[in-house]
Design an enzyme around this catalytic site. Structure first.
Site: not given
Ligand code: NAD
Length: 248
Positions: A144, A157, A161
């Site tokens: 991401s 997150y 990532k």
């Protein structure tokens, strides 16, 4: 169905909806037999299988929570029993548990790391044995832009990532000698269930030069290139953004 992926087999984790579903449809359209992996309810996965088989493609649905080692092993075993080989792995399954750092509980940290990073490790390690023996394979990890630039509310997150990017580069180096490529795709804001509840759309759009969210099919287009195109055989260890110009 005929195409560049005739006689090839692809596993796409978390592919009953969103980017994973779009990738599964794209690879099936190239002639690959695809494994639609789902974590819990089979309803949506069965619909994706039906969508593919109705137009002459080949697909099966297999349950596995890919953050769990025994379930990943069962997913790979089930795929080998049905199709006998694995040519492509798309590590797509992912979740968010967003909140600012000071409010982030260890379970929200751990859940995101367990699926978005450890799940990528477990699935890749499980298929690596098979691909190294075959002396071919393509692994595509969905990272991401949050892993490249950070994003408030996404410490868990973005850490996972970013971890996927380091993992991709190391595994690309380890597997290159046997003809296996490993790349990462970093989407920006894509219109899926994951982004459907974001309330600050106006704010977000200011940071996207192309002025709109991306579509799952636009991410799937790059996944298809990396998985199926002969020219992609010379691309490994790379991170490619599909983000409307957000990070450049
Ligand atoms: P989504 O929520 O629509 O799809 C995620 C899929 O993962 C679902 O099918 C879900 O059932 C599956 N899943 C969840 N937990 C699982 C588990 N334990 N085991 C197996 N499958 C599980 O989200 P999406 O937008 O399609 O996201 C796909 C990937 O793209 C994710 O890795 C996400 O982090 C990444 N991504 C999305 C965006 C975006 O804007 N939508 C941006 C950057 C990266």
């Amino acid at each position: 169905m005929t195409g560049a992926m005739q006689d090839q087999v692809a596993i796409i984790t978390g592919s009953s909806r969103g980017i994973g579903k779009a990738a599964a449809l794209a690879l099936a359209a190239e002639g690959a037999s695809v494994v639609i992996n789902y974590a819990r309810s089979s309803t949506a996965a069965d619909e994706v299988v039906a969508e593919i088989t109705e137009v002459g493609g080949s697909a099966i649905a297999l349950q596995a929570d890919v953050s769990k080692e025994d379930q990943v092993d069962a997913l790979i075993k089930g795929t080998m029993e049905k199709f006998g080989r694995i040519d492509v792995l798309v590590n797509n399954a992912g979740i968010t548990r967003d909140t600012l750092l000071l409010r982030m509980k260890p379970d929200a940290w751990q859940a995101v790391i367990d699926l978005n990073l450890t799940g990528v490790f477990l699935c890749t390690r499980a298929v690596a044995k098979i691909m190294l023996k075959q002396r071919s394979g393509r692994i595509i990890n969905i990272s991401s832009v949050a892993g490249l630039m950070g994003n408030p509310g996404q410490a868990n997150y973005s850490a996972a990532k970013a971890g996927v990017i380091g993992f991709t580069k190391t595994v690309a180096k380890e597997m290159a000698a046997r003809g296996v490529t490993v790349n990462a795709v970093a989407p920006g804001f894509i219109e899926t269930d994951m982004t459907s509840e974001l309330s600050n759309t106006e704010e977000i759009l200011k940071f996207i030069p192309l002025g709109r969210y991306g579509q799952a099919s636009e991410v799937a287009g790059l996944i298809r290139f990396l998985a199926a195109d002969p020219a992609a055989a010379y691309i490994t260890g790379q991170v490619m953004n599909v983000d409307g110009g957000m990070v450049m």
